[in-house]
Design an enzyme around this catalytic site. Structure first.
Site, mmCIF file in Angstrom:
data_model
loop_
_atom_site.group_PDB
_atom_site.id
_atom_site.type_symbol
_atom_site.label_atom_id
_atom_site.label_comp_id
_atom_site.label_asym_id
_atom_site.label_seq_id
_atom_site.Cartn_x
_atom_site.Cartn_y
_atom_site.Cartn_z
ATOM 1 N N HIS A 32 0.833 -1.190 0.000
ATOM 2 C CA HIS A 32 0.000 0.000 0.000
ATOM 3 C C HIS A 32 0.875 1.251 0.000
ATOM 4 O O HIS A 32 2.069 1.198 0.300
ATOM 5 C CB HIS A 32 -0.919 0.011 1.229
ATOM 6 C CG HIS A 32 -1.857 -1.148 1.281
ATOM 7 N ND1 HIS A 32 -3.020 -1.208 0.553
ATOM 8 C CD2 HIS A 32 -1.792 -2.318 1.965
ATOM 9 C CE1 HIS A 32 -3.636 -2.345 0.797
ATOM 10 N NE2 HIS A 32 -2.911 -3.040 1.652
ATOM 11 N N THR A 33 0.271 2.360 -0.315
ATOM 12 C CA THR A 33 1.006 3.615 -0.374
ATOM 13 C C THR A 33 1.554 3.974 1.003
ATOM 14 O O THR A 33 0.809 4.024 1.975
ATOM 15 C CB THR A 33 0.098 4.746 -0.875
ATOM 16 O OG1 THR A 33 -0.376 4.402 -2.165
ATOM 17 C CG2 THR A 33 0.862 6.053 -0.942
ATOM 18 N N GLN A 34 2.843 4.219 1.091
ATOM 19 C CA GLN A 34 3.480 4.582 2.358
ATOM 20 C C GLN A 34 4.042 5.999 2.327
ATOM 21 O O GLN A 34 4.764 6.391 3.237
ATOM 22 C CB GLN A 34 4.598 3.593 2.671
ATOM 23 C CG GLN A 34 4.110 2.173 2.880
ATOM 24 C CD GLN A 34 3.208 2.033 4.084
ATOM 25 O OE1 GLN A 34 3.597 2.355 5.199
ATOM 26 N NE2 GLN A 34 1.989 1.581 3.866
ATOM 27 N N SER A 35 3.730 6.739 1.290
ATOM 28 C CA SER A 35 4.184 8.131 1.215
ATOM 29 C C SER A 35 3.092 8.966 0.557
ATOM 30 O O SER A 35 2.805 8.771 -0.626
ATOM 31 C CB SER A 35 5.492 8.233 0.429
ATOM 32 O OG SER A 35 5.328 7.701 -0.858
#
Length: 272
Positions: A32-35
């Site tokens: 999943h998007t971590q930024s």
């Protein structure tokens, strides 16, 4: 020969055999998007004797680009709750939809059709803390820092925060983002009590609405001076028992003083 467009650029099946799709199979877990991509910066909050004031600028930055100058990061949850969002804008919009759905369910579950739900700011803060902790535990966090202001179940002013890890914190003054470093010292000076008598946490009970609003505006001005992700356009909201929710959007900072910049060295043309 296969002349269909989906086969263009591939080796001929009649010469080299069927196309092998096995290399497209993924054995790695879903990531999943971590930024976050589009973000908002600081949110400022102060308790005063009659209620709570929250403020945030209207800028959403795409990395270091001031891309979206009209994003409102203060949201209301009638009748007496304010929310200020820092962090990812898309996650903010997702949480806003969840809260709208929650409000509809609570209003429809009431036995009195003319009555509003009874969720206080403290109830809403608990709900958000469980939501963010649940998403964090699934390694798919909602990348936000949220300030919740209003009144608790006893009718006293309430101000607390929750972050992307589900960590909660309460204080008479709150600030997220860069404001935690630059605004908090100014706000604490406003609400500090008599430490000799042991009531340092009760100083907010002597703060008037006008003092709280003025202090918040001064903090936004300092952030506009020092935070590259902030804006001079801001929204400010006040919640009181008598006046309910009062929100002003697209306000502009006044009385800016840039004379201090003349003495700053180290960048631009002033390098010595």
């Amino acid at each position: 020969m296969n002349h269909f467009p989906q086969a263009w650029g591939r080796p001929r099946d009649d010469v080299y055999g069927p196309y092998d799709h096995s290399f497209l199979e993924q054995s790695n877990p879903v990531s999943h998007t971590q930024s976050p991509a589009v973000t908002g910066t600081s949110v400022i909050g102060v308790k005063f004797k009659d209620g709570v004031v929250l403020a945030a600028d209207n800028l959403a930055s795409y990395g270091s680009l001031a891309r979206f100058p009209g994003i409102k990061r203060l949201h209301t949850f009638p009748p007496h709750t304010l929310l200020g969002f820092g962090g990812d804008v898309s996650d903010m919009q997702y949480i806003d939809r969840l809260l709208m759905s929650l409000s509809i369910r609570e209003n429809y579950s009431s036995t009195d059709p003319s009555a509003q739900h009874t969720l206080s700011a403290q109830n809403l803060h608990t709900y958000l803390s469980k939501l963010l902790y649940s998403r964090r535990s699934k390694f798919n966090p909602l990348w936000n820092s949220i300030l919740v202001g209003g009144f608790n179940s006893s009718g006293e002013p309430f101000l607390s925060s929750v972050d992307l890890l589900g960590t909660t914190f309460s204080s008479p003054t709150m600030a997220s983002g860069f404001g935690a470093h630059l605004a908090q010292p100014l706000l604490r000076r406003l609400v500090e009590g008599d430490e000799a008598k042991g009531n340092a946490e009760e100083g907010w009970k002597n703060v008037t609405r006008e003092q709280a609003v003025e202090a918040v505006k001064e903090c936004l001005k300092v952030l506009w001076y020092r935070d590259a992700r902030s804006s001079e356009r801001y929204s400010i909201a006040v919640v009181t028992k008598e006046g309910g929710l009062e929100v002003k959007e697209d306000e502009r900072l006044e009385g800016q003083k840039w004379a201090f910049a003349e003495g700053i060295r180290g960048y631009g043309t002033q390098v010595n």
